[in-house]
Design an enzyme around this catalytic site. Sequence first.
Site, PDB file in Angstrom:
ATOM      1  N   SER A 137       0.792  -1.278   0.082  1.00  0.00           N
ATOM      2  CA  SER A 137       0.062  -0.020  -0.033  1.00  0.00           C
ATOM      3  C   SER A 137       1.034   1.267  -0.080  1.00  0.00           C
ATOM      4  CB  SER A 137      -0.926   0.142   1.210  1.00  0.00           C
ATOM      5  OG  SER A 137      -1.444   1.409   1.408  1.00  0.00           O
ATOM      6  N   TYR A 150      -1.983  -0.696  10.273  1.00  0.00           N
ATOM      7  CA  TYR A 150      -1.920  -0.843   8.889  1.00  0.00           C
ATOM      8  C   TYR A 150      -0.601  -0.438   8.325  1.00  0.00           C
ATOM      9  CZ  TYR A 150      -3.850  -1.040   4.131  1.00  0.00           C
ATOM     10  OH  TYR A 150      -3.715  -1.108   2.908  1.00  0.00           O
TER      11      TYR A 150
END
Length: 253
Positions: A137, A150
Site C-alpha cells: 500500500s 496498517y
Amino acid sequence: MSLRGRTALVTGGGGPLGRAFARALADSGARVVLVGRNEQALKETAGLVGAGALTAVCDVADPASVTALAAELADEDVSLLVNNAGVAGPVRPLVDIEPDEWDDVFAANVRGVYLMCRAFLPPMIAAGRGDIVNVASVSGKRPLLHRTPYTASKMALLGLTRTLAGEVGPQGVAVNSLSPGPVRGPRMDRNFRMTAELTGCTVQQAEADFASRAALGRLVEEHEVAAALVAMLAMPGLCGADIDLSAGMVAPA
C-alpha cells in the site's frame, strides 16, 4: 501479454480487489485459484472469472490451514502467487489501539504473506521460475494518521518483498510488490465513515480530504490496480521492485 499455461493463486479472492485481480489474470489466459475465508464469496468470484477457476477456503494467517492448502493444490503448477489478503485494522490513535487489534493486522497482512510464500515457493524454486506479487500500500510509505497498525504492516511487507527478492531471484523467482493508493470500494467507504466519526466531519468531507492528497485528485479504481498487476508480469526484468499506483498520492503537510 499472455499468461496462458500458467496457474495463478490469488489470496483474498472473495474481496473486491481480489476479484478484479482474478478477472484480469483470467482474461490474460491464466488458470486462477481463488483462496480466502469466505466460501460463498469465492464461488461468486469464480462465477465471474469463468470455467476453470478453482476455489479453496484457507486462513492465510494460520499455519495449519496454509499447509492443508498446499497439500490440496499439490498437483497444481502454481507459478504465480498474488498475496492480496489483508485487513484494514482500526482507525484510532495508537494509544487507543489494543494489542490484539495490532496483532490481528500483522497476522493477516504480514504473517499470511510469509506463510503463503513459505508454502508455495519450493515448487517455483525447483522449477526455476515463478512470480510473487505482494499487495502492499502507498500507506506503507507515507503517513496515514490513526492507522498505525496498517501502515506499519505494509511497511514490513515492503521489507519482506525486497529481502525475499534477493533470496530467490537468483533461482528464477521474481518477487515484487504493488502499492495501490486509496482504491474506491467498500474498504475505503468504511475508512471514510470511521474517519468521519473520529473527527466530526462528514463522510463526503473525509473522502474529499483524502483524495485531495493525490496529484490526480481522485481515488484509484479496482480495474486500474488489476491492470497494473498484469503490466508488472509483462516486465521480465522486474524484481525487488515496488510499483506505486496511487493517482499521485503524497504525504499530508
